[in-house]
Design a protein around this motif. Structure first.
Motif, mmCIF file in Angstrom:
data_model
loop_
_atom_site.group_PDB
_atom_site.id
_atom_site.type_symbol
_atom_site.label_atom_id
_atom_site.label_comp_id
_atom_site.label_asym_id
_atom_site.label_seq_id
_atom_site.Cartn_x
_atom_site.Cartn_y
_atom_site.Cartn_z
ATOM 1 N N THR A 86 16.294 49.325 6.010
ATOM 2 C CA THR A 86 17.084 48.283 6.668
ATOM 3 C C THR A 86 17.940 47.538 5.657
ATOM 4 O O THR A 86 17.466 47.186 4.561
ATOM 5 C CB THR A 86 16.161 47.276 7.389
ATOM 6 O OG1 THR A 86 15.397 47.977 8.379
ATOM 7 C CG2 THR A 86 16.965 46.174 8.065
ATOM 8 N N ASN A 121 19.801 44.127 4.768
ATOM 9 C CA ASN A 121 19.809 42.711 5.142
ATOM 10 C C ASN A 121 20.816 41.963 4.287
ATOM 11 O O ASN A 121 20.739 42.006 3.043
ATOM 12 C CB ASN A 121 18.410 42.091 4.942
ATOM 13 C CG ASN A 121 17.390 42.653 5.910
ATOM 14 O OD1 ASN A 121 17.390 42.326 7.093
ATOM 15 N ND2 ASN A 121 16.505 43.518 5.399
ATOM 16 N N SER A 172 23.120 35.855 9.409
ATOM 17 C CA SER A 172 22.379 36.973 8.814
ATOM 18 C C SER A 172 22.767 38.268 9.518
ATOM 19 O O SER A 172 22.915 38.299 10.736
ATOM 20 C CB SER A 172 20.878 36.740 8.935
ATOM 21 O OG SER A 172 20.498 36.694 10.296
ATOM 22 N N THR A 232 21.688 42.239 9.986
ATOM 23 C CA THR A 232 20.584 43.191 9.816
ATOM 24 C C THR A 232 21.001 44.538 10.416
ATOM 25 O O THR A 232 21.390 44.611 11.590
ATOM 26 C CB THR A 232 19.309 42.694 10.525
ATOM 27 O OG1 THR A 232 18.972 41.396 10.029
ATOM 28 C CG2 THR A 232 18.157 43.651 10.294
ATOM 29 N N SER A 248 19.457 48.262 10.882
ATOM 30 C CA SER A 248 18.245 49.083 10.788
ATOM 31 C C SER A 248 18.589 50.564 10.785
ATOM 32 O O SER A 248 19.671 50.968 11.186
ATOM 33 C CB SER A 248 17.304 48.759 11.952
ATOM 34 O OG SER A 248 17.966 48.988 13.194
#
Length: 501
Positions: free
Chosen positions: A34, A36, A77, A79, A81
């Protein structure tokens, strides 16, 4: 959970550009893991992602929230995946900008390391087309998924192009950068690398664009005449070199009102050139559609344009006038003479010329009809007469005619054989009465003047039958006593050889 530490700025200072949680220009993530990223700024900001990653992807999640002291800053943020090789690229966090303001953003290049896919994009079967211009920068975009992958550039079939830091520069985030492309790079190129004993290759075909426009033509004449309600169709045809692509646009009176529809196509069947077509159609023309129609053609710095003028008439008409108010005169023997009238008509009418009531072209082969004119070749005396031009538009029962008279002048001629001849020898009895005759012909009738050229006196005893030397000349008039007394000078007209002489 994850805990991020922002470096390089205290939470109390103003951030002129957004700040990313990752410091540096690049970052490596293993495929399947992932990614980030967190961004902090003084105002609401947005993310810019690699072209290969959709913002609607279910693997992507962005959360915005207030941060900093008293929650006066803005954070978000990102993210991602289950990362994959195609996610490799620039990730940017940026403030809103306007054209007048300088772009304010922070960017990190993220490599998604995938040993099974060393290249971000693979073109193994069908090469990707790369447009190039000689002398300009060209990039072979064989980006890799890890910064330490060694890549070789080859020109098929067997030439290896070695990066030297000047003419060829390797950049793992761009591919091979060629600052000034030359003819050497035209052809099929291949980027190759070996990972885990397996060789991978992605191919690119360089396409050298040219800007050679051979010819631009319109299907219509320079002046187009239409009746209200007619349809207008203009075909603009461009012939250009094989590697040339063109932009074709139109400017015309009804452009802002979208009066016309445009269709374009390309014909690549020609072995020597590309032929481009742009067809402009205006249905049921009105007064607003009259004016100039221009086809503009552009290919790089090459620009060409051709135009035509459209006239729209309310109804059909014929206007016919004499070109000259003076009498029409020609001279017999002239190579040609043109009878022409002032004609303005729409549509173009049928034209018939009559000579003394009969079709001129059928009456004489020397008569030739050209547009609205009648050309008489090798002008003769019999060409004098009345000429009528008849203009007609049969389908609308519209016609006009005009008659003019042509006079053919004939240069004066003296018929020597018709002059009374003196019996031989050329002697006359002193004091006798003599009658001299002069026969002439011409149009208009010529004026006859008699002249006397007396011989010089011969004091020798030798007699001469002819006068070789004269003592000047005298104009003779009736009643004149100069030398010989002239009793009378008379004129009359007689038909000789079918002409009034």
């Amino acid at each position: 959970g994850f805990f991020f530490v922002f470096l390089g700025s205290s939470s109390g200072s103003k951030l002129k550009v957004p700040e990313l949680s990752i410091n540096g220009i690049q970052h490596v993530v293993q495929a399947g893991q992932t990614l980030n990223l967190t961004c902090r700024g003084e105002m609401v900001h947005s993310w810019s992602l690699p072209e290969t990653l959709s913002k609607d992807s279910k693997r992507l999640k962005v959360i915005k929230y207030a941060c900093g002291r008293n929650g006066k800053q803005s954070c978000s943020s990102l993210t991602l995946s289950r990362t994959q090789a195609s996610d490799t690229g620039n990730y940017s966090c940026k403030y809103p900008t306007s054209p007048a303001k300088k772009k304010k953003e922070s960017t990190v290049y993220v490599f998604i390391n995938d040993t099974a896919n060393p290249f971000v994009e693979m073109h193994s079967d069908i090469p990707k087309i790369i447009n190039m211009a000689v002398g300009r920068e060209m990039i072979i975009p064989c980006r890799v998924t890890a910064p330490n992958i060694a890549v070789t550039l080859k020109k098929i079939p067997r030439e290896t192009l070695i990066p030297d830091g000047k003419t060829i520069i390797w950049d793992s985030m761009q591919g091979f950068r060629i600052p000034k492309a030359t003819y050497k790079f035209i052809g099929l190129l291949s980027c190759e690398t070996t990972v885990g004993g397996h060789t991978y290759s992605t191919k690119y075909l360089t396409h050298r664009e040219t800007n050679t426009i051979f010819d631009v033509q319109l299907s219509t004449p320079r002046l187009v005449k239409l009746l209200k309600g007619d349809s207008l169709a203009i075909n603009c045809t461009v012939t250009a070199a094989w590697n040339t692509r063109v932009q074709m646009t139109w400017t015309y009176p009804g452009e802002t009102r979208r009066r016309g529809s445009v269709t374009q196509r390309i014909d690549q069947k020609n072995a020597e050139a590309n032929v481009f077509y742009s067809i402009l159609v205006v249905d049921r023309v009105r007064d607003m559609d009259k004016g100039q129609y221009t086809c503009h053609v552009k290919s790089g710095p090459s620009i060409k344009a051709v135009n035509t003028t459209v006239i729209v008439y309310d109804k059909m008409f014929i206007n016919l006038k004499r070109r000259r108010k003076t009498a029409l005169e020609a001279v017999a023997g002239r190579k040609s003479y043109r009878l022409s009238m002032k004609v303005k008509a729409f549509p173009s009418p049928e034209v018939i010329w009559l000579k003394d009531g009969l079709p001129a072209a059928e009456k004489c082969a020397r008569y030739v009809v050209k547009d609205y004119s009648l050309v008489i070749k090798d002008v003769a005396e019999e060409d004098a007469g009345n000429y009528t031009i008849i203009l007609s538009i049969p389908q609308w029962n519209l016609s006009k005619n005009l008659t003019v008279t042509l006079t053919v002048n004939v240069k004066p001629q003296i018929y020597e054989k018709a002059v009374s001849s003196f019996p031989d020898p050329n002697l006359r009895l002193l004091g006798s009465k003599q009658v001299l005759t002069c026969t002439v012909y011409g149009i208009p009738p010529p004026k006859v003047t008699w002249m006397w050229y007396p011989c010089k006196q011969n004091h020798s005893k030798t007699r001469h039958g002819f006068c070789f030397h004269t003592e000047g000349s005298f104009i003779l008039k009736a009643g004149s006593n100069v030398g010989n007394r002239i009793q009378s000078i008379s004129e009359r007209t007689a038909v000789i050889e079918g002409k009034n002489k």
